[in-house]
Design a protein around this motif. Structure first.
Motif, PDB file in Angstrom:
ATOM      1  N   GLU A 152       0.837  -1.179   0.000  1.00 19.05           N
ATOM      2  CA  GLU A 152       0.000   0.000   0.000  1.00 19.05           C
ATOM      3  C   GLU A 152       0.882   1.243   0.000  1.00 19.05           C
ATOM      4  O   GLU A 152       1.924   1.275   0.649  1.00 19.05           O
ATOM      5  CB  GLU A 152      -0.893   0.041   1.251  1.00 19.05           C
ATOM      6  N   ARG A 153       0.428   2.252  -0.676  1.00 14.63           N
ATOM      7  CA  ARG A 153       1.173   3.497  -0.797  1.00 14.63           C
ATOM      8  C   ARG A 153       1.575   4.083   0.554  1.00 14.63           C
ATOM      9  O   ARG A 153       2.679   4.573   0.728  1.00 14.63           O
ATOM     10  CB  ARG A 153       0.302   4.486  -1.569  1.00 14.63           C
ATOM     11  N   ASN A 154       0.690   4.021   1.519  1.00 11.17           N
ATOM     12  CA  ASN A 154       0.932   4.667   2.815  1.00 11.17           C
ATOM     13  C   ASN A 154       1.574   3.738   3.852  1.00 11.17           C
ATOM     14  O   ASN A 154       1.722   4.123   5.002  1.00 11.17           O
ATOM     15  CB  ASN A 154      -0.374   5.244   3.369  1.00 11.17           C
ATOM     16  N   LEU A 155       1.977   2.543   3.458  1.00 12.13           N
ATOM     17  CA  LEU A 155       2.590   1.607   4.400  1.00 12.13           C
ATOM     18  C   LEU A 155       4.084   1.908   4.545  1.00 12.13           C
ATOM     19  O   LEU A 155       4.818   1.917   3.557  1.00 12.13           O
ATOM     20  CB  LEU A 155       2.398   0.161   3.931  1.00 12.13           C
ATOM     21  N   ALA A 156       4.505   2.158   5.753  1.00 12.03           N
ATOM     22  CA  ALA A 156       5.930   2.388   6.019  1.00 12.03           C
ATOM     23  C   ALA A 156       6.638   1.042   6.125  1.00 12.03           C
ATOM     24  O   ALA A 156       6.221   0.179   6.896  1.00 12.03           O
ATOM     25  CB  ALA A 156       6.094   3.173   7.314  1.00 12.03           C
ATOM     26  N   VAL A 171       5.961   5.120  -6.611  1.00 17.35           N
ATOM     27  CA  VAL A 171       4.547   5.025  -6.270  1.00 17.35           C
ATOM     28  C   VAL A 171       3.746   5.162  -7.556  1.00 17.35           C
ATOM     29  O   VAL A 171       4.067   5.996  -8.407  1.00 17.35           O
ATOM     30  CB  VAL A 171       4.145   6.127  -5.265  1.00 17.35           C
ATOM     31  N   ALA A 172       2.721   4.330  -7.697  1.00 19.34           N
ATOM     32  CA  ALA A 172       1.787   4.418  -8.823  1.00 19.34           C
ATOM     33  C   ALA A 172       0.386   4.260  -8.259  1.00 19.34           C
ATOM     34  O   ALA A 172       0.021   3.178  -7.796  1.00 19.34           O
ATOM     35  CB  ALA A 172       2.072   3.341  -9.861  1.00 19.34           C
ATOM     36  N   GLY A 173      -0.377   5.332  -8.241  1.00 17.16           N
ATOM     37  CA  GLY A 173      -1.723   5.280  -7.673  1.00 17.16           C
ATOM     38  C   GLY A 173      -1.654   4.941  -6.196  1.00 17.16           C
ATOM     39  O   GLY A 173      -0.975   5.606  -5.429  1.00 17.16           O
TER      40      GLY A 173
END
Length: 183
Positions: A152-156, A171-173
């Motif tokens: 996921e984009r927001n997963l650190a 990042v893509a979408g």
């Protein structure tokens, strides 16, 4: 219901493979695969690859098409495994093997080492940290081997093994994709 995706490079370029619309299955988009395999172009020929949470098999088929020596696809959905095997037969290859298993159980017993590992688990289920720890503890990633992590984009991506150096990140979408190398 089944869907299709196109292999974008190598021996099977433009060939289509099918995949089942299983819950949580999100095949890696073609533009992400294109970027990833541009990053890996020098690493693929002759490599031993592990495709965890194989799903559609997009990453493993792309690696085999581009010259990987072998690809082991691990998937626990029985219908997806059948479809992966059907695609292997349609491509007439012996470079790809499907292992119908839970990823964590497979990793507990695996003794092979791999040059490339593809890790693209279902989103929102906290798979990355424990799977990466298992890979490191079992020494499955060869020295200087690379691991691709899609999340996921927001997963650190925290608590990854300390000897994995980040190489690339994009990042893509809603998808973040990352490449690490074992030091």
């Amino acid at each position: 219901m089944s869907s299709q995706l196109r292999i974008i490079g190598g021996e099977w370029r433009s060939r289509r493979i099918t995949f089942d619309d299983a819950p949580g299955l999100r095949p890696t988009p073609s533009r992400v695969r294109e970027t990833l395999f541009n990053w890996l172009q020098a690493d693929i020929p002759g490599s031993r690859c592990l495709d965890l949470f194989a799903g559609s098999g997009a990453l493993g088929f792309e690696a085999a098409s581009r010259g990987a020596k072998s690809v082991l696809q691990v998937e626990n959905n029985a219908k997806s495994c059948q479809t992966l095997k059907h695609n292997i037969a349609a491509l007439k290859t012996d470079k790809i093997e499907v292992v119908p298993a839970d990823v964590r159980q497979f990793l507990a017993y695996c003794t092979e080492t791999f040059d490339l590992i593809f890790l693209d688990p279902p989103f929102g289920q906290d798979w990355i940290r424990p799977v990466c720890q298992q890979i490191a503890q079992a020494n499955l990633l060869a020295p200087y081997g690379k691991i691709y992590i899609e999340c996921e984009r927001n997963l650190a991506l925290t608590e990854l093994p300390s000897n994995w150096r980040p190489l690339k990140q994009k990042v893509a979408g809603e998808v973040a994709y990352n490449l690490y190398q074992r030091q």
